[in-house]
Scaffold this motif. Structure first.
Motif, PDB file in Angstrom:
ATOM      1  N   VAL A  10      -8.655  -3.311 -14.283  1.00  0.00           N
ATOM      2  CA  VAL A  10      -8.130  -2.495 -13.188  1.00  0.00           C
ATOM      3  C   VAL A  10      -8.567  -1.058 -13.440  1.00  0.00           C
ATOM      4  N   VAL A  11      -9.273  -0.468 -12.481  1.00  0.00           N
ATOM      5  CA  VAL A  11      -9.752   0.907 -12.640  1.00  0.00           C
ATOM      6  C   VAL A  11      -9.004   1.894 -11.750  1.00  0.00           C
ATOM      7  N   ALA A  12      -8.269   1.367 -10.758  1.00  0.00           N
ATOM      8  CA  ALA A  12      -7.493   2.225  -9.864  1.00  0.00           C
ATOM      9  C   ALA A  12      -6.358   1.412  -9.265  1.00  0.00           C
ATOM     10  N   ALA A  13      -5.297   2.116  -8.865  1.00  0.00           N
ATOM     11  CA  ALA A  13      -4.152   1.457  -8.239  1.00  0.00           C
ATOM     12  C   ALA A  13      -3.597   2.355  -7.140  1.00  0.00           C
ATOM     13  N   CYS A  14      -2.987   1.711  -6.158  1.00  0.00           N
ATOM     14  CA  CYS A  14      -2.373   2.430  -5.044  1.00  0.00           C
ATOM     15  C   CYS A  14      -1.087   1.705  -4.667  1.00  0.00           C
ATOM     16  N   VAL A  15      -0.041   2.471  -4.396  1.00  0.00           N
ATOM     17  CA  VAL A  15       1.256   1.905  -4.042  1.00  0.00           C
ATOM     18  C   VAL A  15       1.689   2.508  -2.703  1.00  0.00           C
ATOM     19  N   VAL A  16       2.024   1.620  -1.743  1.00  0.00           N
ATOM     20  CA  VAL A  16       2.477   2.038  -0.417  1.00  0.00           C
ATOM     21  C   VAL A  16       3.834   1.408  -0.161  1.00  0.00           C
ATOM     22  N   GLN A  17       4.774   2.230   0.277  1.00  0.00           N
ATOM     23  CA  GLN A  17       6.122   1.736   0.565  1.00  0.00           C
ATOM     24  C   GLN A  17       6.344   1.728   2.081  1.00  0.00           C
ATOM     25  N   PRO A  18       6.587   0.540   2.655  1.00  0.00           N
ATOM     26  CA  PRO A  18       6.914   0.497   4.087  1.00  0.00           C
ATOM     27  C   PRO A  18       8.264   1.182   4.330  1.00  0.00           C
ATOM     28  N   ILE A  49     -14.249   5.776  -6.447  1.00  0.00           N
ATOM     29  CA  ILE A  49     -13.373   4.600  -6.538  1.00  0.00           C
ATOM     30  C   ILE A  49     -12.087   4.832  -5.749  1.00  0.00           C
ATOM     31  N   GLY A  50     -11.459   5.968  -5.937  1.00  0.00           N
ATOM     32  CA  GLY A  50     -10.214   6.269  -5.232  1.00  0.00           C
ATOM     33  C   GLY A  50     -10.415   6.339  -3.729  1.00  0.00           C
ATOM     34  N   SER A  51     -11.498   6.946  -3.294  1.00  0.00           N
ATOM     35  CA  SER A  51     -11.781   7.031  -1.852  1.00  0.00           C
ATOM     36  C   SER A  51     -11.988   5.647  -1.254  1.00  0.00           C
ATOM     37  N   ARG A  52     -12.750   4.804  -1.930  1.00  0.00           N
ATOM     38  CA  ARG A  52     -12.971   3.438  -1.425  1.00  0.00           C
ATOM     39  C   ARG A  52     -11.657   2.660  -1.398  1.00  0.00           C
ATOM     40  N   HIS A  80       5.638   2.477  10.097  1.00  0.00           N
ATOM     41  CA  HIS A  80       5.590   3.732   9.336  1.00  0.00           C
ATOM     42  C   HIS A  80       5.701   3.409   7.839  1.00  0.00           C
ATOM     43  N   ALA A  81       4.849   4.040   7.023  1.00  0.00           N
ATOM     44  CA  ALA A  81       4.872   3.795   5.580  1.00  0.00           C
ATOM     45  C   ALA A  81       4.542   5.084   4.840  1.00  0.00           C
ATOM     46  N   GLU A  82       4.811   5.059   3.523  1.00  0.00           N
ATOM     47  CA  GLU A  82       4.505   6.227   2.689  1.00  0.00           C
ATOM     48  C   GLU A  82       3.627   5.806   1.517  1.00  0.00           C
ATOM     49  N   LEU A  83       2.564   6.551   1.324  1.00  0.00           N
ATOM     50  CA  LEU A  83       1.718   6.377   0.149  1.00  0.00           C
ATOM     51  C   LEU A  83       2.458   7.029  -1.012  1.00  0.00           C
ATOM     52  N   MET A  84       2.881   6.234  -1.971  1.00  0.00           N
ATOM     53  CA  MET A  84       3.700   6.726  -3.067  1.00  0.00           C
ATOM     54  C   MET A  84       2.866   7.141  -4.282  1.00  0.00           C
ATOM     55  N   ASN A  85       1.705   6.491  -4.466  1.00  0.00           N
ATOM     56  CA  ASN A  85       0.934   6.720  -5.682  1.00  0.00           C
ATOM     57  C   ASN A  85      -0.483   6.205  -5.464  1.00  0.00           C
ATOM     58  N   ILE A  86      -1.440   6.949  -5.922  1.00  0.00           N
ATOM     59  CA  ILE A  86      -2.812   6.459  -6.047  1.00  0.00           C
ATOM     60  C   ILE A  86      -3.379   7.088  -7.307  1.00  0.00           C
ATOM     61  N   ALA A  87      -3.946   6.258  -8.161  1.00  0.00           N
ATOM     62  CA  ALA A  87      -4.433   6.749  -9.446  1.00  0.00           C
ATOM     63  C   ALA A  87      -5.709   6.026  -9.848  1.00  0.00           C
TER      64      ALA A  87
END
Length: 136
Positions: free
Chosen positions: A32-40, A62-65, A45-52
Motif C-alpha cells: 500500500v503506497v497511499a490511502a484515502c478515507v471518505v465519510q458519508p 500517486i495521491g492525485s490519481r 454529501h460526504a467528507e474527505l477525512m484523510n489522504i496520505a
C-alpha cells in the motif's frame, strides 16, 4: 494506521472516523503506497477525512490519481458534494485546489482547539482550518 497518521497526527481523531467511512488504497504489488478515507454524511454529501502517501513516494502523482479515482467512485455512489478540512497554507492546499476543490469557509483556531500537540509545517504552526468542497 501509520500511513493515515502521515496526514492526521492524532490517532484518536483517525480512530473516530474510520468505522463509518469508505477506505481506498493505492497499491504497487502487495504494498500500500497511499490511502484515502471518505465519510458519508448524507445520501448526496460526504467528507474527505484523510489522504496520505508515504513520504518517500510523494510527488509522483500517486495521491492525485488516487483522489481522482475516489471522486469517480463516490460520484457513482450518488455523492454530489465532497468537502474537507485542511490547513490554511502548505502543499495540501494547492494539491486540493489543483483537483478542483474551492474554499468555502475558515474555522478559526481549529487546530488549537482539537489537537493536543501543535502541528507545524515549514516552521509555521497550523491554527486555522480551511473548509473546501467540490461539486461532483
Amino acid at each position: 494506521m501509520p500511513l493515515l497518521l502521515e496526514a492526521d497526527p492524532s490517532e484518536d481523531v483517525v480512530n473516530g472516523y474510520l468505522a463509518d467511512s469508505w477506505c481506498f488504497v493505492a497499491k504497487e504489488g502487495a504494498d500500500v503506497v497511499a490511502a484515502c478515507v471518505v465519510q458519508p454524511l448524507a445520501t448526496s454529501h460526504a467528507e474527505l477525512m484523510n489522504i496520505a502517501v508515504w513520504p518517500d513516494r510523494q510527488q509522483e502523482g500517486i495521491g492525485s490519481r488516487l483522489l481522482r479515482t475516489v471522486l469517480e467512485v463516490v460520484k457513482a455512489k450518488g455523492i454530489q458534494k465532497l468537502e474537507l478540512g485542511t490547513g490554511t497554507f502548505g502543499h495540501q492546499l494547492t494539491f486540493y485546489q489543483r483537483l478542483g476543490f474551492r474554499v468555502d469557509a475558515v474555522i478559526k483556531d481549529h487546530f488549537l482547539d482539537h489537537y493536543l500537540e501543535p502541528i507545524f509545517e515549514s516552521g509555521i504552526q497550523h491554527k486555522d482550518m480551511l473548509r473546501l468542497s467540490i461539486v461532483l
